[in-house]
Design a protein around this motif. Structure first.
Motif, short mmCIF file in Angstrom:
data_model
loop_
_atom_site.label_atom_id
_atom_site.label_comp_id
_atom_site.label_asym_id
_atom_site.label_seq_id
_atom_site.Cartn_x
_atom_site.Cartn_y
_atom_site.Cartn_z
N GLU A 139 0.84 -1.20 0.00
CA GLU A 139 0.00 0.00 0.00
C GLU A 139 0.87 1.25 0.00
O GLU A 139 1.81 1.33 0.78
N PRO A 140 0.58 2.21 -0.86
CA PRO A 140 -0.41 2.12 -1.94
C PRO A 140 0.11 1.19 -3.04
O PRO A 140 1.32 1.00 -3.18
N PRO A 141 -0.81 0.60 -3.83
CA PRO A 141 -0.37 -0.29 -4.91
C PRO A 141 0.45 0.49 -5.95
O PRO A 141 0.24 1.69 -6.14
N PRO A 142 1.38 -0.17 -6.61
CA PRO A 142 2.23 0.54 -7.58
C PRO A 142 1.42 1.06 -8.76
O PRO A 142 0.55 0.36 -9.29
N LEU A 143 1.74 2.25 -9.19
CA LEU A 143 1.00 2.87 -10.28
C LEU A 143 1.26 2.20 -11.61
O LEU A 143 0.41 2.25 -12.51
N PHE A 144 2.43 1.54 -11.79
CA PHE A 144 2.68 0.87 -13.07
C PHE A 144 1.72 -0.29 -13.27
O PHE A 144 1.44 -0.69 -14.41
N ASP A 145 1.20 -0.84 -12.17
CA ASP A 145 0.28 -1.98 -12.26
C ASP A 145 -1.16 -1.59 -11.96
O ASP A 145 -2.09 -2.33 -12.29
N HIS A 146 -1.36 -0.43 -11.33
CA HIS A 146 -2.70 0.05 -10.98
C HIS A 146 -2.79 1.54 -11.32
O HIS A 146 -2.80 2.39 -10.43
N PRO A 147 -2.85 1.88 -12.61
CA PRO A 147 -2.92 3.30 -12.98
C PRO A 147 -4.18 3.95 -12.43
O PRO A 147 -5.20 3.28 -12.23
N PRO A 148 -4.14 5.25 -12.17
CA PRO A 148 -5.28 5.93 -11.54
C PRO A 148 -6.48 6.10 -12.46
O PRO A 148 -7.56 6.46 -12.00
N HIS A 149 -6.28 5.86 -13.76
CA HIS A 149 -7.40 5.99 -14.70
C HIS A 149 -7.17 5.04 -15.87
O HIS A 149 -6.03 4.90 -16.34
N PRO A 150 -8.21 4.37 -16.36
CA PRO A 150 -8.04 3.45 -17.50
C PRO A 150 -7.41 4.16 -18.69
O PRO A 150 -7.75 5.30 -19.02
N GLU A 161 4.45 5.61 -14.67
CA GLU A 161 5.69 5.09 -14.08
C GLU A 161 6.17 6.08 -13.03
O GLU A 161 6.25 7.28 -13.29
N ARG A 162 6.45 5.58 -11.84
CA ARG A 162 6.95 6.43 -10.77
C ARG A 162 8.28 5.88 -10.27
O ARG A 162 8.42 4.67 -10.06
N HIS A 163 9.23 6.77 -10.08
CA HIS A 163 10.58 6.37 -9.67
C HIS A 163 10.54 5.55 -8.38
O HIS A 163 9.86 5.91 -7.41
N GLY A 164 11.28 4.43 -8.39
CA GLY A 164 11.46 3.64 -7.18
C GLY A 164 10.36 2.63 -6.89
O GLY A 164 10.44 1.91 -5.89
N GLU A 165 9.35 2.54 -7.77
CA GLU A 165 8.20 1.66 -7.48
C GLU A 165 8.59 0.19 -7.45
O GLU A 165 8.11 -0.56 -6.59
N TRP A 166 9.43 -0.26 -8.37
CA TRP A 166 9.77 -1.68 -8.41
C TRP A 166 10.51 -2.11 -7.16
O TRP A 166 10.26 -3.19 -6.60
N ALA A 167 11.42 -1.29 -6.69
CA ALA A 167 12.12 -1.63 -5.46
C ALA A 167 11.16 -1.62 -4.27
O ALA A 167 11.24 -2.48 -3.38
N ARG A 168 10.22 -0.69 -4.26
CA ARG A 168 9.27 -0.58 -3.14
C ARG A 168 8.40 -1.83 -3.02
O ARG A 168 8.06 -2.25 -1.91
N VAL A 169 8.03 -2.43 -4.16
CA VAL A 169 7.15 -3.61 -4.11
C VAL A 169 7.94 -4.92 -4.02
O VAL A 169 7.34 -6.00 -4.03
N GLY A 170 9.26 -4.83 -3.95
CA GLY A 170 10.06 -6.03 -3.76
C GLY A 170 10.25 -6.87 -5.01
O GLY A 170 10.60 -8.04 -4.93
N GLY A 171 10.01 -6.27 -6.18
CA GLY A 171 10.34 -6.95 -7.43
C GLY A 171 9.29 -7.88 -7.98
O GLY A 171 9.54 -8.60 -8.95
N SER A 172 8.08 -7.90 -7.39
CA SER A 172 7.00 -8.71 -7.95
C SER A 172 5.71 -7.92 -7.93
O SER A 172 5.56 -6.95 -7.17
#
Length: 254
Positions: A192-203, A208-219
């Motif tokens: 939380e919050p879910p990564p924007l690359f996988d859950h964009p705020p609008h269809p 893409e937001r800097h550092g998101e992949w590291a924040r979610v642990g790579g999955s």
């Protein structure tokens, strides 16, 4: 049906096959896939789907001659360098694909299909195919393996497909290469919050937001419920879809 491996063929055999066959190029990546999947997951899965599609076509008969190129093992993976990856820049991958495709045309090929296993390659691959058909007298096609299915219920979960190192890829790997999956696969707590690359705020948005992949642990999602039985159904559905796509491409371009 003849499936010829480029690396095991003479130049005369390769050139003769170009007049009537389809060159098939799998592409993948070498990048982190969390703590339970190997770096080459995308390459391994692209090849697994192609292997099974070829077997289906061979059993059905009447399929086109295929010339299988060795998989391109590197892709565009800068978003995974926070952990580990061997990444090509977008322009470099595009140039590599340009050179491979141009070499095929110069070697007598008029039909080429690229099968991709990594999301970061998709746009680059499709642009390369479009450029190729503009500069050479060829017909070229491209797909990412997870987008072609047999159209039947395969027990899948669209909300996490393809994802990355999640339920979908882990299930496929448990079916195709179980010895490479580090088990037990640990549960992944919701982020939380879910990564924007996988859950964009609008269809329709790509975010893409800097550092998101590291924040979610790579999955992208929890892979702990992945299993080989689901993986086999998912794998066979993609193989059947790819076999149908190859046959349709052949019939449309003879």
């Amino acid at each position: 049906m003849i499936v010829r491996k480029l690396t095991e063929s003479t130049w005369q055999e390769v050139r003769a096959a170009g007049a009537r066959g389809i060159a098939l190029l799998p592409i993948g990546s070498q990048e982190q896939h969390a703590a339970h999947l190997p770096m080459g997951t995308d390459t391994l899965l692209a090849e697994a789907v192609v292997d099974r599609a070829e077997a289906l076509l061979a059993r059905e008969g009447g399929a086109p001659e295929l010339v299988r190129l060795p998989a391109l093992p590197f892709g565009h993976s800068p978003h995974h360098l926070f952990a580990a990856a061997v990444s090509l820049g977008a322009s470099t991958l595009g140039a590599v694909l340009d050179d491979v495709l141009d070499s095929l045309a110069a070697s007598g090929y008029h039909r080429v299909l690229v099968v991709n296993g990594h999301g970061g390659n998709d746009e680059i691959m499709r642009l390369a195919v479009k450029r190729f058909a503009l500069r050479a007298e060829v017909t070229a096609a491209a797909c990412s393996y997870w987008t072609v299915t047999a159209g039947e219920d395969d027990g899948g979960r669209p909300e996490v497909t393809p994802g990355h190192a999640g339920w979908f890829e882990t299930s496929l790997m448990l079916a195709a290469h179980p010895h490479l999956v580090r088990t037990p696969v640990p549960a992944r707590a919701p982020v939380e919050p879910p990564p924007l690359f996988d859950h964009p705020p609008h269809p329709g948005l790509t975010v893409e937001r800097h550092g998101e992949w590291a924040r979610v642990g790579g999955s992208t999602d929890d892979a702990s419920s992945a299993d080989a039985a689901h993986g086999r159904r998912l794998l066979e559905a993609r193989a059947a879809g790819l076999a149908r796509a190859i046959r349709a491409f052949d019939e449309a371009t003879r």
